[in-house]
Design a protein around this motif. Structure first.
Motif, short mmCIF file in Angstrom:
data_model
loop_
_atom_site.label_atom_id
_atom_site.label_comp_id
_atom_site.label_asym_id
_atom_site.label_seq_id
_atom_site.Cartn_x
_atom_site.Cartn_y
_atom_site.Cartn_z
N PHE A 12 0.83 -1.19 0.00
CA PHE A 12 0.00 0.00 0.00
C PHE A 12 0.87 1.26 0.00
CE2 PHE A 12 -2.16 3.44 2.26
CZ PHE A 12 -3.33 3.54 1.52
N GLU A 13 1.92 1.26 0.84
CA GLU A 13 2.81 2.42 0.91
C GLU A 13 3.61 2.58 -0.37
OE1 GLU A 13 3.30 4.88 3.45
OE2 GLU A 13 1.31 4.02 3.76
N ARG A 16 1.41 4.07 -3.05
CA ARG A 16 1.21 5.52 -2.87
C ARG A 16 2.36 6.30 -3.48
NH1 ARG A 16 2.86 8.96 0.99
NH2 ARG A 16 3.63 7.30 2.34
N SER A 17 3.58 5.79 -3.37
CA SER A 17 4.73 6.46 -3.95
C SER A 17 4.69 6.43 -5.47
CB SER A 17 6.03 5.81 -3.47
OG SER A 17 6.20 6.03 -2.10
N ARG A 19 2.01 6.41 -7.25
CA ARG A 19 0.99 7.37 -7.68
C ARG A 19 1.50 8.81 -7.63
NH1 ARG A 19 -2.35 4.07 -4.36
NH2 ARG A 19 -2.24 5.64 -2.70
N THR A 20 2.47 9.05 -6.76
CA THR A 20 3.05 10.41 -6.64
C THR A 20 4.51 10.37 -7.07
OG1 THR A 20 3.59 10.00 -4.30
CG2 THR A 20 1.47 11.04 -4.78
N SER A 24 7.85 12.00 -5.46
CA SER A 24 8.69 11.06 -4.74
C SER A 24 10.09 10.93 -5.33
CB SER A 24 8.02 9.68 -4.71
OG SER A 24 6.76 9.74 -4.09
N ASN A 75 8.92 10.28 4.13
CA ASN A 75 8.11 9.14 3.71
C ASN A 75 7.50 8.41 4.90
OD1 ASN A 75 8.52 9.43 0.92
ND2 ASN A 75 10.46 8.35 1.00
N GLY A 79 3.58 8.50 6.07
CA GLY A 79 2.96 7.20 5.93
C GLY A 79 2.14 6.79 7.15
N TYR A 106 5.51 -0.40 7.47
CA TYR A 106 5.65 1.03 7.19
C TYR A 106 7.12 1.44 7.00
CZ TYR A 106 0.76 2.19 8.13
OH TYR A 106 -0.61 2.30 8.06
#
Length: 253
Positions: A12-13, A16-17, A19-20, A24, A75, A79, A106
């Motif tokens: 999941f984390e 997210r990176s 997607r950005t 990032s 990060n 997170g 995480y």
């Protein structure tokens, strides 16, 4: 060990990176490129060698550390802070996942992103200056240890912070100045006394010195002491994270 839970948090984390990606990866690389243009080319061309190393090559470990520390903290803190902010942290805490597994997910994701960023920064540096890595294994050891340590530190900041502004206080007001004053762009042997001695109280000096030794075999501080200090920081962050979950500090209220 609940590997399914760890992988769920980790993926999941990492997603997210992805997607950005611009924020990032592209933004830190652009910042590093600007540092090389300003310090490596404009200023470095007018400076002599430091410890028989060209100035452009000398600042590479410091620039990598500058990116590594800030990104590891950023990060990891965001997170864990966002689930707190949105309230979804309680779903994670009530799931059949232990505190160790939560941290592993995480922090593992944050450290992975930081390591990738460090390697990309090194690849970017190759476009501007030629350099060598004398001890590649030790370079990776310091890269991984630093990423994990400051991801843990960022994890604690994310739990401590109760608004978005607090997420930036420690990285901007403490970590970045300590990095600039820790020999990122110069050797502390160039400083007069008593500033040389005072600088040794800066913990970032040991991280940068150890990392620079892995590249060129030279360091401002003994390499054994650098490794010992890095492991000490890691143990302190582990102890702090353990205390947070043991007491439920800002997690159960």
């Amino acid at each position: 060990m609940n590997w399914y839970g760890i992988k769920a948090i980790y993926y999941f984390e990492m997603a997210r990176s992805i997607r950005t990606l611009m924020q990032s990866l592209a933004s830190p690389v652009l910042s590093t490129s600007l540092y090389f243009v300003v310090f490596g080319s404009a200023i470095g061309a007018r400076m002599g060698d430091i410890d028989n190393i060209s100035y452009g090559a000398f600042i590479i470990p410091g620039l990598v550390m500058l990116s590594l520390l800030s990104q590891s903290i950023s990060n990891a803190s965001f997170g864990i802070f966002f689930p707190k902010f949105s309230g979804t942290i309680y779903e994670v805490l009530s799931a059949p996942v232990s505190p160790f597994e939560i941290v592993l997910g995480y922090v593992g994701a944050s450290a992975t992103k930081s390591i990738v960023l460090g390697l990309v920064t090194l690849a970017t540096a190759r476009l501007f200056v030629d350099y060598s890595i004398l001890h590649p294994i030790w370079m990776l050891v310091f890269l991984v240890l630093t990423s994990v340590t400051f991801s843990l530190f960022g994890f604690m900041i994310g739990i401590w912070a109760d608004d978005f502004q607090k997420l930036q206080i420690i990285p901007l007001m403490i970590i970045t100045p300590l990095t600039f004053l820790g020999g990122a762009f110069y050797s502390i042997s160039m400083l007069p006394e008593p500033w040389q001695t005072i600088t040794l109280f800066n913990p970032v000096v040991y991280l940068i010195s150890g990392f620079r030794w892995a590249f060129y075999g030279v360091a401002d501080v003994n390499i054994v002491l650098c490794l010992a200090m890095t492991l000490t920081f890691l143990c302190l962050c582990l102890a702090g994270t353990y205390w947070i979950f043991k007491t439920g500090y800002r997690l159960k209220s």
